[in-house]
Structures are given as structure tokens and as C-alpha cells.
Design an enzyme around this catalytic site. Structure first.
Site, short mmCIF file in Angstrom:
data_model
loop_
_atom_site.label_atom_id
_atom_site.label_comp_id
_atom_site.label_asym_id
_atom_site.label_seq_id
_atom_site.Cartn_x
_atom_site.Cartn_y
_atom_site.Cartn_z
NE ARG A 52 -21.42 -12.02 -17.90
CZ ARG A 52 -22.53 -12.63 -17.48
NH1 ARG A 52 -22.99 -12.41 -16.26
NH2 ARG A 52 -23.19 -13.45 -18.29
CE1 TYR A 103 -14.52 10.07 -6.33
CE2 TYR A 103 -16.00 8.19 -6.12
CZ TYR A 103 -15.19 9.00 -6.89
OH TYR A 103 -15.05 8.73 -8.23
CG ASP A 174 -14.29 4.89 0.41
OD1 ASP A 174 -13.10 4.52 0.42
OD2 ASP A 174 -14.81 5.43 -0.58
CE LYS A 199 -8.74 7.75 -6.50
NZ LYS A 199 -9.88 6.97 -7.00
#
Length: 363
Positions: A52, A103, A174, A199
Site C-alpha cells: 500500500r 466533469y 484538471d 483517458k
């Protein structure tokens, strides 16, 4: 990792960085790529400690995307995981200024946090520099999306980032639509850049992943701490695939943008369209179909090459009517169809679209 830009050497182009960054050292018999490390456990007394906290695949991807954006990258399980980590920097009750058209996941999270009185959310037209500057007074964070999704508004990042910093606000951008090939927000004053690596970064519609790229070591450390504590970690295989996709990012963006610009030229003025929106760069186009929701849905359903799907940034071209999602802003036209232009031949893409648009046109 291999040093992508040795001290004292020339500044390398993004095309080169995408290829060489995040590689293992060039030693005899060394692999060209970092192998997939499918492990949760490491032998003690090293740096990784536990699955982790670190993975060699994360490190390779972070080196590469960090080199492209010019900052310190931290990989996350998804774009939303990265967005959540950035917003977690905001103190309780503080104000976040964000684009009214963004978004839907970002807007939804901001509205949820505001409803819980965790933050105060102020939504603005991000292309209106004066309005953003006024709203930034007293804000803890300015969230920028440019171009916006799906309205494709463009912000003056340098101007509004400078104004936000005058008020002591952090600036997050973003950069999913533009990618570091076309826009490097850290160079224009941003403190953090966020990506849905699902994306364009991965580019093949087979990875769910995100990233936050920080301008400072302190911010990067905060993101690592958030990722470790909340478990928002990417899988090693997905990270390997995202890095493999990133290697071709510049050539994919170049081809997709070229296709988009030619499609804009050909579609502008079509009788079935009220509007063709394009910010002048990138591979996303938004068209507003005359007649509203019904003909726009018909376009999305009837194309043969264009895939009716909600994601974007892959090698294949996709399209969707954005208002089919209840969370989409009511100020987005019912007939707006977002086109994610891929790498197919532009003649074929144009023929497929216009074959449907011509049939929709009552004239």
C-alpha cells in the site's frame, strides 16, 4: 530509474520525455521496461515496506508523467481518487471556487462536500477572468478545468492563478483534456495538476487510473500520505499499461488533434447543427444538434464507426449526448453531443457522422 533529463543537459521535448522517462537504468541485460510487480509484500529493511506504500510500477509511471508535467507525480486508483486527495487539502469550512461546467464527478463531489458543510463551493464561468478573480478573494482553493467538460470553455490559467495566489489560495488544474503535450499548467502558476489517466494518458480504454502532479515536495508528500491512509492505490498491471500508453501520448495527441481540427472545418455550418464548439486545440469537439435531445440521441445511436460511450481519450472515436446523465448541468444544451476524436482516418469519421446528420436534417 533512468535519469530522463540529466543535470546540465539540454531541455528535452515532450516527445522524447514520453519515451525515455521512467525506464530502468541502461545496464547490460536490463529490461527496457519495469516488469509488472504483482506483490503485496516486500522483504524487510528496504524502502518499499508494504504494497500500500509503494510499487516499482508506480515509481516508473510517476517519473514519466512527472517529467512531462514538470512536477512530482503521485499515482492514484482513479481520477476521482486524485481529485478527492487534492480537495482533502482544504480546511473544513473553507471556500473552493470551481467552474460551473466541469466533469460531473468533480461537481458532484464539491456539492456533496458542501451539503455536508465540509466546504463552501462557489461555481463560476471559468472563462470570465474578472468573475473568477473576484470569486477567488477569500477562497482556499481555485479549481480550474480548461477546456471545460463538455462546454469547452478556456481559462486564462496564468491570470487567474496569479489572482488566486494573491489571496493565498491553492490552484489546482484538471489537465485531462489538454494533456501535458498541449498545456503544462505548473508553468502557468498552478500548484497541482490532476489527470484522469484513464483517458489520454493510457489512451486505449483499458485502464482506470488517476494522478496528481504537485509543484512542491510538500504537496506530493501530502498526496502520498492520503493515498496510503485511504488506500486509493492503483494496481501494478494498470500502472504498467498506463505507462505503456503514455509512451505514445505525443503522437496520439498530434493525430487526434489533427483529425479534430479537420472535422471542425468540415462540420461548421452543417444544417443539422446549431453550433460546433472547439477551443482551438485538443481532440474534443462538442456539437449542438438542431432539435434537441431526440435527434442528438439518434446521432449517438446510429453512427457505425463512432462508438456510443461515455469515456474519451482513447484511440477509437466516441460520442455521447451529455444531458443523458442526470448529473450534467442544466446549462448544457439538451442537444449537445461530445465527440472524442480518435485516430481513425478523418474521411471515414466525417462520412460516418454526416451520413446520420444528413438524414436528421429536415431540409
Amino acid at each position: 530509474m533512468h535519469d530522463a533529463n540529466p543535470a546540465g543537459g539540454p531541455t528535452l521535448h515532450p516527445d522524447t520525455l514520453a519515451i525515455i522517462a521512467g525506464r530502468p537504468p541502461h545496464l547490460p541485460d536490463a529490461p527496457m521496461n519495469v516488469p509488472v510487480h504483482l506483490t503485496s509484500t516486500y522483504v524487510a529493511n528496504g524502502d518499499l515496506r508494504y504494497g500500500r506504500y509503494g510499487n516499482p510500477n508506480w515509481a516508473a509511471f510517476e517519473d514519466a508523467l512527472g517529467a512531462l508535467e514538470g512536477g512530482r507525480c503521485v499515482a492514484f486508483a482513479s481520477g476521482m481518487a486524485a481529485i478527492t486527495a487534492v480537495l482533502d487539502l482544504v480546511e473544513p469550512g473553507a471556500t473552493v471556487v470551481a467552474p460551473r461546467h466541469s466533469y460531473t464527478g468533480t461537481v458532484g463531489l464539491l456539492e456533496e462536500l458542501a451539503a455536508k458543510r465540509r466546504i463552501q463551493a462557489v461555481f463560476v464561468d471559468i472563462s470570465d477572468t474578472d468573475a473568477v478573480t473576484d470569486a477567488a478573494a477569500g477562497a482556499a482553493m481555485l479549481w480550474i478545468e480548461s477546456p471545460t467538460n463538455p462546454a469547452l470553455e478556456v481559462a486564462d490559467i496564468a491570470a487567474i492563478a496569479a489572482a488566486a495566489h494573491e489571496h493565498g489560495a491553492l490552484v489546482a488544474v484538471d489537465n485531462t483534456f489538454a494533456t501535458p503535450v498541449l498545456q503544462r499548467p505548473l508553468e502557468h502558476g498552478a500548484d497541482v495538476v490532476v489527470h484522469s489517466a484513464t483517458k489520454y494518458i493510457s489512451g486505449h480504454s483499458d485502464v482506470l487510473m488517476g494522478a496528481a502532479v504537485a509543484a512542491s515536495d510538500d504537496l506530493a508528500a501530502a498526496f502520498v500520505g492520503h493515498r496510503s491512509m485511504y488506500g486509493a492505490i492503483p494496481a501494478p498491471l494498470e500502472t504498467f499499461l498506463a505507462l505503456r500508453g503514455l509512451r505514445t501520448l505525443p503522437v496520439r495527441v498530434e493525430r487526434a488533434q489533427s483529425n479534430a481540427q479537420e472535422l471542425v472545418r468540415r462540420l461548421t455550418g452543417h444544417r443539422a447543427l446549431e453550433e460546433v464548439r472547439y477551443p482551438g486545440f485538443g481532440a474534443i469537439i462538442s456539437i449542438v444538434v438542431r432539435g434537441g435531445a431526440e435527434p442528438a440521441e439518434a446521432l449517438a445511436e446510429r453512427t457505425k464507426l463512432w462508438v456510443h460511450a461515455t469515456s474519451l481519450g482513447g484511440v477509437e472515436s466516441t460520442l455521447e449526448r451529455r444531458r443523458r446523465w442526470p448529473a450534467e448541468q442544466s446549462t448544457i444544451p439538451e442537444g449537445l453531443v461530445r465527440l472524442s476524436v480518435g485516430l481513425e482516418h478523418v474521411d471515414d469519421l466525417h462520412r460516418d457522422l454526416t451520413s446520420v446528420l444528413d438524414a436528421l436534417d429536415p431540409a
